[in-house]
Design a protein around this motif. Structure first.
Motif, mmCIF file in Angstrom:
data_model
loop_
_atom_site.group_PDB
_atom_site.id
_atom_site.type_symbol
_atom_site.label_atom_id
_atom_site.label_comp_id
_atom_site.label_asym_id
_atom_site.label_seq_id
_atom_site.Cartn_x
_atom_site.Cartn_y
_atom_site.Cartn_z
ATOM 1 N N GLN A 23 0.494 6.125 3.284
ATOM 2 C CA GLN A 23 1.122 5.922 4.588
ATOM 3 C C GLN A 23 0.109 5.804 5.723
ATOM 4 O O GLN A 23 0.291 5.013 6.641
ATOM 5 C CB GLN A 23 2.115 7.052 4.868
ATOM 6 C CG GLN A 23 3.285 7.029 3.901
ATOM 7 C CD GLN A 23 4.102 8.301 3.897
ATOM 8 O OE1 GLN A 23 3.581 9.387 4.093
ATOM 9 N NE2 GLN A 23 5.397 8.167 3.642
ATOM 10 N N ASN B 292 5.079 -0.371 2.512
ATOM 11 C CA ASN B 292 4.597 0.979 2.200
ATOM 12 C C ASN B 292 5.444 1.517 1.053
ATOM 13 O O ASN B 292 6.555 2.013 1.266
ATOM 14 C CB ASN B 292 4.709 1.860 3.433
ATOM 15 C CG ASN B 292 4.202 3.275 3.216
ATOM 16 O OD1 ASN B 292 4.619 4.186 3.915
ATOM 17 N ND2 ASN B 292 3.312 3.477 2.275
ATOM 18 N N GLU C 269 0.851 -1.191 0.000
ATOM 19 C CA GLU C 269 0.000 0.000 0.000
ATOM 20 C C GLU C 269 0.885 1.238 0.000
ATOM 21 O O GLU C 269 1.838 1.322 0.784
ATOM 22 C CB GLU C 269 -0.916 0.001 1.222
ATOM 23 C CG GLU C 269 -1.780 1.219 1.389
ATOM 24 C CD GLU C 269 -2.674 1.522 0.195
ATOM 25 O OE1 GLU C 269 -2.674 2.685 -0.246
ATOM 26 O OE2 GLU C 269 -3.351 0.608 -0.307
ATOM 27 N N CYS D 95 -1.369 2.351 5.659
ATOM 28 C CA CYS D 95 -0.397 1.386 6.209
ATOM 29 C C CYS D 95 -0.388 1.435 7.726
ATOM 30 O O CYS D 95 -0.316 0.398 8.391
ATOM 31 C CB CYS D 95 0.998 1.653 5.656
ATOM 32 S SG CYS D 95 1.202 1.113 3.957
ATOM 33 N N GLN D 96 -0.463 2.617 8.282
ATOM 34 C CA GLN D 96 -0.479 2.755 9.742
ATOM 35 C C GLN D 96 -1.728 2.098 10.325
ATOM 36 O O GLN D 96 -1.660 1.419 11.353
ATOM 37 C CB GLN D 96 -0.405 4.231 10.146
ATOM 38 C CG GLN D 96 -0.179 4.425 11.619
ATOM 39 C CD GLN D 96 1.084 3.735 12.124
ATOM 40 O OE1 GLN D 96 2.123 3.744 11.472
ATOM 41 N NE2 GLN D 96 0.999 3.119 13.291
#
Length: 147
Positions: free
Chosen positions: A33, A56, A30, A36-37
């Motif tokens: 960001q 990421n 992905e 992803c987190q």
């Protein structure tokens, strides 16, 4: 044989619970960001025990180190690589990210059992590269629209 699922364009990980039940390893790729987190927070245990890897990056067919990804200002699902058309560019914010080659990722993590491709405006390019490399997963799904 290890069942490896590649979730290319994983968004916030909506499909990951399903994939966890059907695989030994998930590679979630992905570029956003924040998404992803979210995945890392939701699936901390699965990452910790080695069942889920989050990449990421911008997925590519070339070996460039980094490039620009375009985050849509109103809808994260419309974020994209490559650059949007000039008439739409003001709806996006540009960020620089690592760029990784699909072939390198598959070489690193292993032969795919299943690949899901959902990369706005780039699905057909990655799908073609997978076929050109003679990578033949048992299952594949893609949004292969050539605009």
């Amino acid at each position: 044989m290890k069942k490896i699922i590649y979730d290319l364009g994983a968004s916030v990980g909506e499909n990951i619970p399903y994939y966890l039940l059907r695989s030994d390893l998930i590679i979630a790729v992905e570029a956003n960001q924040k998404s992803c987190q979210t995945i890392k927070e939701k699936f901390y245990n699965e990452i910790d025990n080695g069942k889920l890897i989050v990449e990421n990056c911008i997925l590519s067919v070339s070996d460039n180190n980094e490039d620009y990804f375009f985050l849509h200002k109103n809808d994260h699902l419309l974020s994209q690589f490559p650059k949007p058309s000039d008439d739409l560019i003001n709806k996006f914010t540009r960020i620089k990210l690592p760029k990784k080659n699909i072939h390198s990722l598959i070489n690193k993590y292993g032969t795919p059992y299943y690949i899901k491709i959902d990369l706005e405006k780039y699905d057909n390019i990655i799908l073609k590269k997978i076929f050109d490399l003679n990578i033949n997963p048992n299952y594949i799904s893609a949004e292969a629209i050539n605009n």
